[in-house]
Structure formats: structure tokens, C-alpha cells
Design a protein around this motif. Structure first.
Motif, mmCIF file in Angstrom:
data_model
loop_
_atom_site.group_PDB
_atom_site.id
_atom_site.type_symbol
_atom_site.label_atom_id
_atom_site.label_comp_id
_atom_site.label_asym_id
_atom_site.label_seq_id
_atom_site.Cartn_x
_atom_site.Cartn_y
_atom_site.Cartn_z
ATOM 1 N N UNK A 86 0.847 -1.186 0.000
ATOM 2 C CA UNK A 86 0.000 0.000 0.000
ATOM 3 C C UNK A 86 0.884 1.238 0.000
ATOM 4 N N UNK A 87 0.460 2.255 -0.699
ATOM 5 C CA UNK A 87 1.152 3.544 -0.629
ATOM 6 C C UNK A 87 0.703 4.247 0.653
ATOM 7 N N UNK A 88 1.385 5.302 0.998
ATOM 8 C CA UNK A 88 0.975 6.083 2.168
ATOM 9 C C UNK A 88 -0.447 6.588 2.015
ATOM 10 N N UNK A 89 -0.777 7.103 0.843
ATOM 11 C CA UNK A 89 -2.143 7.600 0.636
ATOM 12 C C UNK A 89 -3.143 6.449 0.602
ATOM 13 N N UNK A 90 -2.714 5.277 0.138
ATOM 14 C CA UNK A 90 -3.592 4.107 0.152
ATOM 15 C C UNK A 90 -3.948 3.709 1.575
ATOM 16 N N UNK A 91 -2.965 3.769 2.461
ATOM 17 C CA UNK A 91 -3.217 3.450 3.882
ATOM 18 C C UNK A 91 -4.164 4.469 4.511
ATOM 19 N N UNK A 92 -3.952 5.736 4.207
ATOM 20 C CA UNK A 92 -4.813 6.791 4.741
ATOM 21 C C UNK A 92 -6.244 6.608 4.249
ATOM 22 N N UNK A 93 -6.407 6.342 2.952
ATOM 23 C CA UNK A 93 -7.746 6.170 2.383
ATOM 24 C C UNK A 93 -8.419 4.918 2.949
ATOM 25 N N UNK A 94 -7.650 3.848 3.177
ATOM 26 C CA UNK A 94 -8.227 2.640 3.775
ATOM 27 C C UNK A 94 -8.691 2.942 5.201
ATOM 28 N N UNK A 95 -7.878 3.633 5.981
ATOM 29 C CA UNK A 95 -8.275 3.998 7.344
ATOM 30 C C UNK A 95 -9.560 4.822 7.334
ATOM 31 N N UNK A 96 -9.652 5.785 6.442
ATOM 32 C CA UNK A 96 -10.845 6.620 6.329
ATOM 33 C C UNK A 96 -12.058 5.784 5.911
ATOM 34 N N UNK A 97 -11.845 4.884 4.951
ATOM 35 C CA UNK A 97 -12.917 4.012 4.462
ATOM 36 C C UNK A 97 -13.452 3.149 5.607
ATOM 37 N N UNK A 98 -12.555 2.526 6.367
ATOM 38 C CA UNK A 98 -12.967 1.654 7.462
ATOM 39 C C UNK A 98 -13.650 2.448 8.578
ATOM 40 N N UNK A 99 -13.151 3.635 8.875
ATOM 41 C CA UNK A 99 -13.781 4.480 9.898
ATOM 42 C C UNK A 99 -15.191 4.875 9.469
ATOM 43 N N UNK A 100 -15.363 5.178 8.191
ATOM 44 C CA UNK A 100 -16.691 5.531 7.681
ATOM 45 C C UNK A 100 -17.637 4.346 7.760
ATOM 46 N N UNK A 101 -17.151 3.153 7.400
ATOM 47 C CA UNK A 101 -17.985 1.957 7.514
ATOM 48 C C UNK A 101 -18.403 1.732 8.965
ATOM 49 N N UNK A 102 -17.473 1.935 9.898
ATOM 50 C CA UNK A 102 -17.800 1.770 11.309
ATOM 51 C C UNK A 102 -18.843 2.791 11.759
ATOM 52 N N UNK A 103 -18.726 4.017 11.279
ATOM 53 C CA UNK A 103 -19.696 5.055 11.640
ATOM 54 C C UNK A 103 -21.072 4.733 11.048
ATOM 55 N N UNK A 104 -21.115 4.248 9.831
ATOM 56 C CA UNK A 104 -22.396 3.862 9.221
ATOM 57 C C UNK A 104 -23.039 2.741 10.030
ATOM 58 N N UNK A 105 -22.243 1.746 10.416
ATOM 59 C CA UNK A 105 -22.764 0.633 11.209
ATOM 60 C C UNK A 105 -23.256 1.124 12.571
ATOM 61 N N UNK A 106 -22.505 2.004 13.211
ATOM 62 C CA UNK A 106 -22.907 2.538 14.520
ATOM 63 C C UNK A 106 -24.192 3.343 14.407
ATOM 64 N N UNK A 107 -24.301 4.147 13.355
ATOM 65 C CA UNK A 107 -25.512 4.952 13.148
ATOM 66 C C UNK A 107 -26.715 4.043 12.928
ATOM 67 N N UNK A 108 -26.544 2.994 12.152
ATOM 68 C CA UNK A 108 -27.648 2.066 11.910
ATOM 69 C C UNK A 108 -28.028 1.319 13.181
ATOM 70 N N UNK A 109 -27.058 1.006 14.025
ATOM 71 C CA UNK A 109 -27.341 0.360 15.310
ATOM 72 C C UNK A 109 -28.137 1.306 16.200
ATOM 73 N N UNK A 110 -27.734 2.587 16.221
ATOM 74 C CA UNK A 110 -28.476 3.581 17.014
ATOM 75 C C UNK A 110 -29.905 3.720 16.484
ATOM 76 N N UNK A 111 -30.056 3.765 15.159
ATOM 77 C CA UNK A 111 -31.387 3.891 14.568
ATOM 78 C C UNK A 111 -32.251 2.689 14.899
ATOM 79 N N UNK A 112 -31.674 1.489 14.855
ATOM 80 C CA UNK A 112 -32.423 0.278 15.181
ATOM 81 C C UNK A 112 -32.861 0.298 16.644
ATOM 82 N N UNK A 113 -31.996 0.779 17.523
ATOM 83 C CA UNK A 113 -32.334 0.855 18.941
ATOM 84 C C UNK A 113 -33.483 1.833 19.167
#
Length: 113
Positions: free
Chosen positions: A76-103
């Protein structure tokens, strides 16, 4: 793309691409064969995917030899690692938001009907 999805990297939306970059995130560099075997994909598929990710600036392809045998390494390039971290953080936030909505739906009478 909605505001909640702005951190998603389009190049990582396909599960195979995500599997490859996730595998590479755990090492400095990996031999092509190791990536192929770990991600359980064919050589042509990985080759095409790696070339596409390299052209997008997420991946580096290094060719060389061990003795007389040609080898290819991926990283991975440095920017590839940064973009992957951002992508995974966004997926986690989407999942957390959906969990909150379900609750909320479960606790609010009449909302889940």
C-alpha cells in the motif's frame, strides 16, 4: 454520495479490492503469490486489480528477482493506507448509526410497525 458516505473510497467498495488492501495493510509489502492465496483469487484477477489500484495511487507494484526467478511484490502507498483507514472508519460510523437507529425503532412505540 450522502454526507455520511463521503469517507468511503470508491476503489475499496468491491469486496475483493477491500480484501486485498486489508491484507496489505498488515504488512510493509507482500509477495504477489501470498496476496493471491490469502485472498483466494486468481492470478489474472489480482493482476488486473493491482494494476487498477496502482493507477489510482493506492498500491505500489515492485518487480524483481529471487535468484533467476521473477517475483512481484505489492504494498500500500501512504495515501492508500490513509484512504483505507478513512474508508474503514466511515464503515464503522455507518454501522454505529444504523445500530443507534435500530435501537430507537425498538424503543419507540409504533415506529417499528
Amino acid at each position: 454520495m450522502t454526507k455520511a458516505h463521503q469517507g468511503l473510497e470508491p476503489a475499496f467498495l468491491h469486496p475483493t479490492r477491500l480484501a486485498v488492501v486489508a491484507f496489505l495493510s498488515g504488512c510493509v509489502e507482500a509477495e504477489f503469490r501470498a496476496v493471491r492465496e490469502n485472498c483466494e483469487i486468481s492470478e489474472p484477477t489480482l493482476s488486473k486489480l493491482a494494476t487498477a489500484l496502482e493507477s489510482e495511487g493506492h498500491l505500489k507494484i515492485r518487480k524483481g528477482y529471487i535468484g533467476r526467478r521473477p517475483r512481484t511484490w505489492l504494498s500500500l502507498t501512504g495515501s492508500g493506507r490513509i484512504r483505507l483507514d478513512s474508508h474503514l472508519a466511515t464503515l464503522q460510523e455507518i454501522a454505529a448509526q444504523n445500530t443507534r437507529n435500530a435501537a430507537i425503532l425498538e424503543t419507540e412505540p409504533g415506529l417499528s410497525d
